[in-house]
Design a protein around this motif. Structure first.
Motif, PDB file in Angstrom:
ATOM      1  N   ILE A   1       0.849  -1.196   0.000  1.00  0.00           N
ATOM      2  CA  ILE A   1       0.000   0.000   0.000  1.00  0.00           C
ATOM      3  C   ILE A   1       0.881   1.241   0.000  1.00  0.00           C
ATOM      4  CG2 ILE A   1      -1.693   1.305   1.354  1.00  0.00           C
ATOM      5  CD1 ILE A   1      -2.861  -1.335   2.271  1.00  0.00           C
TER       6      ILE A   1
ATOM      7  N   LEU B   1       0.663   4.092  -2.803  1.00  0.00           N
ATOM      8  CA  LEU B   1       0.332   5.482  -2.478  1.00  0.00           C
ATOM      9  C   LEU B   1       1.544   6.389  -2.649  1.00  0.00           C
ATOM     10  CD1 LEU B   1      -2.055   5.077   0.580  1.00  0.00           C
ATOM     11  CD2 LEU B   1      -2.617   5.466  -1.812  1.00  0.00           C
TER      12      LEU B   1
ATOM     13  N   VAL C   1      -6.866   0.284  -2.496  1.00  0.00           N
ATOM     14  CA  VAL C   1      -6.212   0.444  -1.192  1.00  0.00           C
ATOM     15  C   VAL C   1      -7.191   0.086  -0.067  1.00  0.00           C
ATOM     16  CG1 VAL C   1      -5.217   2.128   0.396  1.00  0.00           C
ATOM     17  CG2 VAL C   1      -4.553   2.151  -1.999  1.00  0.00           C
TER      18      VAL C   1
ATOM     19  N   LEU D   1      -3.273  -5.306  -5.158  1.00  0.00           N
ATOM     20  CA  LEU D   1      -2.410  -4.134  -5.000  1.00  0.00           C
ATOM     21  C   LEU D   1      -1.308  -4.103  -6.045  1.00  0.00           C
ATOM     22  CD1 LEU D   1      -1.905  -3.857  -1.138  1.00  0.00           C
ATOM     23  CD2 LEU D   1      -2.856  -2.101  -2.628  1.00  0.00           C
TER      24      LEU D   1
END
Lengths: 456, 580
Positions: A15, A19, B481, B511
């Motif tokens: 993640i 991000l 996410v 992901l």
């Protein structure tokens, strides 16, 4: 179980990568998106390499190219043909860097809305060109190859710049299949992308060098017997001009006299002044860099040096550059740099306005004044002042020999000294024969059209 | 009549105007509605209260009692043991207590020093009867499973996940979005595509409502994950509607097959014993798909990963991913046995070999990440060496075998602007179009990225951003996410490590796909031609994404949340002897 479920947190690493990567892209977006939008090939801005959005109009608002829906050119066929090389074609074979240069100003891009426009208002670029003059110039040039350029040496606006051959983008001829040679170099904008052997128009450069470097040059006389020998080699004229001053030698375009003048100036001074006058330097405007000229006498023998001062040898000059040089003489040693795009606006908002920038001083006011008088004498004595009604034209013709049995190129450069008509010009007709007889009738029409435009 | 004609004529003339007005409003309405919808969905996913299920109590002879909150529990001295007994005679990992679907329990010895005794007899593995006395490192204890009555009470006391009203409201939001999208594409598009567009968006809407009704019938109330997935499918449909409207129905069919897979996988996982059996089948199929591809596959764009069946092209390697998750998931008993990890590593090496032969770099990378996650979850630090060796081999084989294809992509990475008309063509166009769209997009059908190869699959993120704005693109990424965070959070409460590994691996694959697709498109990473889950045009990818979602559903033990988790049986009330 606890152990395995604790290890599950390792997935957070992915993640973070996702991000983090997205954050990095957003940072790049905020800082450079305005450049991305107008980068080469941007689908919403360009059509191949040419501008693909907005509208392009001439100085009086005539639509030249409307890209809001598709690629629509002017309604008039001659206007389409005469402006094609400034607008670019549909296939991307002719690239038009000047308008594309203002893509950013045309798009009205902003970081929030991108290229979206509520009013549907497309950007509009206003060119300094006049479609009327373009039309007259292209018609005057007919099916001969060459280029004509006229600009205002006080403001820098290019009023006229046509190149031939050209074609109608709405009726594209069979260019690939043509064998007559009529379309040779058709994708080339000869005004900016070509350099020509200047021939006698280069004598203006030599004259200026002589005036600046030889103190008593105007008192001297030069005798022409039809040829001027250097050992076995010689410089020749078409007839015997007899004894002349530099002023009459320029009017007669006497090669033998100029061979002697070049001797007086000397090789070093020739090189120095050609550099000082920037005659071989490219002109840069609106994202265009014109072709470079050539003046190379590093290995030249005496006769070759003489020919170099007469605009032969290996001399090359770009038409736009020569036009600017003419402007500098007219302007007393300095002139406005030429430009093509006058203004860009999106809706009500003006996003770009051209500003006049002056060239560096290339010669003294006095030298410029003397040459102006000489060139005025050329028109009065040789070319005929009556060809340019209502205009005080100063000029020099050239007939540049190409070798290989080709007909010479006809060249004609000069300017108008009237305060209301501050125009400098260049006319090149490839294989056009004698400079004055070929170019004067063309120029007479073009300058009349320019006068009419400025009288508006 | 005349008036009507006049009115119609007026509207026809003003078409451009009202289309512009509609588009002008829509560019803010779509992100706003999406934000509200996703916020409503994300909230319960990210901040749900973690309430463990209690399955039994372990009474020690010194009077202490431990709540047993999973189906698999390690008893040991180690701090991270589920039942931590800090006593020198107890091994770090001493024994595993396991519950089965039928409510029976076993205890097994996890290679402890002093062994496990049941009623005084040493055992390796032993089914537990009521009142059995277990001895671990000299400490005696008894396991008391909760009674049926307690089970019922527990299910009443635990917070129910989601409620029907919220789910219906969310779906109404989503349906409104789907209507707005269809209308926009019909206004901005050609008449001959109307039916494709209507069927595409309408089909998704129908599927989502049918699934919700199905859930209501089986008394399941959590619909947030599904809503997020349907939202991504809707965005994907918007991309396909602009790039190639004739493909909408194909994508819809893929989504329906995906939903069937979702339910089938979920059903298989519902019963742990069944799941363990399916696992063997899936392991074999994982290899099988790749072998079939190698034998009969077609090579497109450098990778031999396509199978042509009756006019349809499928990518079996996508389905292999699903099988790989089955193969990697494992129960605690097996995790304690190192031999099983070695077998799994061997299996991964074989898969890697096949992918190398297929020249499919993107998929190989996804398998690699999935492998890393599984290996880490299973081994912790124990298998580090084996892990490192295998990773190295994995990477090495990929590098050597796929060199020409991959090197070309790597050479242009972070240098796309130096060659925008050849090697950097796709990415520069994608980035320029994203920038052209700004934050709110250019509007339905007004994008130009559609003329670039793979605009609706590899470059789906850019196509979406171009027409609907970067905000929507970012929201699409946040959807993945949110799904992943939920998977990680819910994993802690899963009944078996089988589900933890399944959910985490599924999340990791989703992901990784989002990372490679989104970041590859914008040149933060090399472009590898991987699809964005649920969003990209691609049937096999769609089916795989739904299948992976089922693994996450199977770990969701919130009360009445997931169809892939069995509700406590509504048994006939047995006479309750013990006090509660």
């Amino acid at each position: 179980m606890n152990r395995v479920s604790n290890r599950a947190s390792a997935v957070f690493l992915l993640i973070v990568v996702l991000l983090g990567g997205l954050g990095f892209f957003l940072y790049e977006y905020c800082t450079t998106a305005d450049q991305w939008v107008v980068s080469a090939g941007s689908p919403h801005v360009y059509n191949s390499t040419n501008i693909g959005c907005g509208q392009v109009v001439d100085r009086s608002g005539t639509m030249l190219l409307d890209l809001t829906a598709s690629r629509v050119y002017a309604g008039d066929q001659t206007i389409r043909k005469s402006t094609l090389h400034w607008l670019g074609d549909r296939q991307g074979k002719i690239s038009a860097p000047a308008v594309s240069h203002y893509a950013r100003e045309m798009t009205g891009y902003d970081l929030i809305d991108g290229l979206y426009s509520y009013s549907g208002n497309a950007g509009q670029a206003v060119l300094t060109l006049s479609s009327d003059i373009q039309k007259v110039a292209l018609e005057a040039l007919g099916d001969r190859k060459g280029t004509i350029g006229v600009y205002n040496y006080q403001t820098g606006e290019i009023l006229c710049a046509v190149t031939s051959p050209t074609y109608d983008p709405d009726n594209v001829p069979d260019i690939e299949g043509d064998t007559s040679g009529a379309y040779e170099g058709i994708y080339l904008n000869r005004f900016t992308q070509s350099s020509y052997v200047p021939g006698s128009i280069f004598k203006v450069v030599t004259t200026a060098a002589a005036l600046e470097s030889v103190a008593d040059i105007q008192e001297r006389t030069f005798t022409c017997t039809g040829s001027y020998a250097y050992g076995n080699d010689k410089v020749t004229c078409e007839k015997k001009h007899g004894t002349q001053s530099i002023r009459t030698a320029l009017a007669n375009s006497c090669n033998c006299a100029y061979a002697q003048i070049v001797e007086l100036v000397g090789k070093e001074n020739m090189v120095k002044y050609v550099k000082q006058f920037s005659v071989t330097e490219p002109v840069e405007f609106d994202g265009i860099t014109t072709a470079r000229g050539n003046y190379d006498v590093s290995d030249a023998a005496a006769v070759e040096l003489a020919w170099s001062g007469i605009g032969q040898h290996t001399d090359l000059v770009n038409p736009c550059r020569y036009m600017t040089f003419m402007g500098a003489i007219a302007g007393g040693g300095t002139a406005a740099e030429p430009y093509l795009v006058a203004q860009v606006s999106v809706g009500e908002e003006i996003t770009y306005t051209a500003e006049t920038t002056m060239t560096e001083r290339i010669m003294s006011e006095e030298t410029a004044g003397t040459i102006r008088a000489f060139m005025r004498n050329n028109v009065e004595a040789v070319y005929g002042a009556g060809n340019f009604k209502g205009l005080t034209v100063c000029a020099k013709s050239g007939t540049s020999q190409l070798g290989g049995g080709q007909t010479s190129n006809a060249m004609f450069g000069g300017f108008v000294t009237d305060a209301e008509y501050p125009l400098a010009f260049i006319v090149v007709v490839e294989n056009g024969g004698y400079g004055s007889s070929t170019c004067v009738p063309i120029l007479s029409k073009v300058l009349a059209a320019c006068k009419a435009e400025l009288d508006k | 009549m005349e008036q009507l004609n006049q009115a119609l004529a007026f509207f026809a003339e003003a078409k451009d105007t009202y289309v512009n007005v509609y588009f002008g409003i829509l560019r803010y309405l779509v992100p706003a509605l999406s934000l509200i919808l996703l916020w409503r969905c994300f909230k319960p996913l990210l901040w749900f209260k973690r309430e463990p299920e209690i399955w039994a109590w372990l009474y020690l002879n010194d009077g202490t009692k431990y709540a047993i909150t999973h189906w698999e529990n390690v008893i040991g001295r180690h701090k991270s043991s589920d039942v931590c007994i800090d006593f020198p005679t107890v091994s770090r990992n001493h024994a595993v207590l396991t519950r089965y679907d039928d409510g029976s329990w076993t205890i097994s010895d996890a290679n402890s020093k002093s062994g496990v005794l049941v009623n005084g007899k040493p055992v390796q593995i032993c089914a537990l009867e009521p009142e059995d006395v277990i001895t671990v490192g000299g400490i005696e204890m008894t396991l008391v499973p909760i009674t049926a009555r307690q089970e019922q009470l527990m299910s009443q006391l635990r917070t129910k996940a989601g409620n029907g009203f919220d789910s219906v409201a969310n779906l109404l939001f989503l349906t409104l979005l789907q209507c707005l999208f269809s209308l926009a594409f019909m206004m901005g598009g050609k008449a001959e595509n109307f039916s494709h567009i209507l069927m595409g968006f309408g089909g998704i809407a129908a599927c989502q409502w049918l699934l919700l009704i199905f859930y209501a019938l089986i008394r399941r109330s959590s619909f947030e994950l599904e809503t997020v997935a349907f939202f991504l499918c809707t965005l994907g449909m918007a991309v396909i509607a602009t790039v190639d409207p004739t493909e909408t129905v194909k994508q819809l069919i893929a989504m329906v097959i995906g939903l069937v897979t979702f339910i089938a996988v979920g059903w298989s996982l519902r019963d742990l014993e069944r799941a363990k059996k399916v696992r063997y089948l899936a392991t074999a199929m994982g290899i099988g798909f790749l072998v079939i591809t190698l034998l009969f596959g077609q090579e497109y764009h450098g990778a031999k990963n396509w199978l042509l069946i009756g006019g349809f092209t499928i990518q079996p390697s996508e389905l292999s991913k699903l099988c790989f998750v089955y193969a990697g998931a494992s129960t605690m008993e097996r995790i304690m046995n190192k031999r099983n990890l070695i077998l799994f590593i061997g299996y991964s090496v074989v898969i890697c070999g096949f992918l190398a032969l297929m020249n499919d770099f993107g998929t190989a990378l996804i398998f690699f990440v999935a492998f890393l996650v599984i290996a880490y979850l299973r081994s912790g630090s124990v298998g580090t060496i084996a892990l490192a060796c295998t990773s190295l081999g994995f990477a090495g084989v990929i590098a050597i075998k796929i060199a020409p294809h991959a090197l070309r992509r790597f050479s242009i990475w972070r240098h796309i602007w130096e060659d925008p008309f050849n090697l950097g063509y796709q990415q520069t166009r994608a980035i320029m179009c994203i920038a052209s769209g700004g934050l709110f997009g250019l509007g339905a059908g007004r994008g130009k990225l559609k003329n670039v190869f793979a605009a609706d699959s590899d470059l789906a993120f850019a196509s979406l951003s171009e027409e609907w704005g970067l905000i929507l693109g970012i929201l699409a990424v946040l959807c993945v996410v949110a799904i992943a965070i939920f998977a990680i959070r819910t994993a802690a409460l899963a009944r078996s490590s089988f589900y933890i590994i399944g959910a985490c691996t599924a999340a990791a694959i989703l992901l990784t796909q989002a990372i490679l697709n989104c970041l590859g498109t914008v040149d933060v990473l090399p472009l590898t031609g991987v699809t964005f889950p649920f969003l990209s045009n691609g049937g096999s990818s769609m089916i795989c994404a739904w299948g992976l979602l089922a693994f996450i559903k199977a770990a969701d033990t919130r009360q009445n949340a997931s169809f892939a988790v069995r509700l406590l049986k509504r048994r006939k009330e047995e006479p309750d002897e013990q006090s509660i």
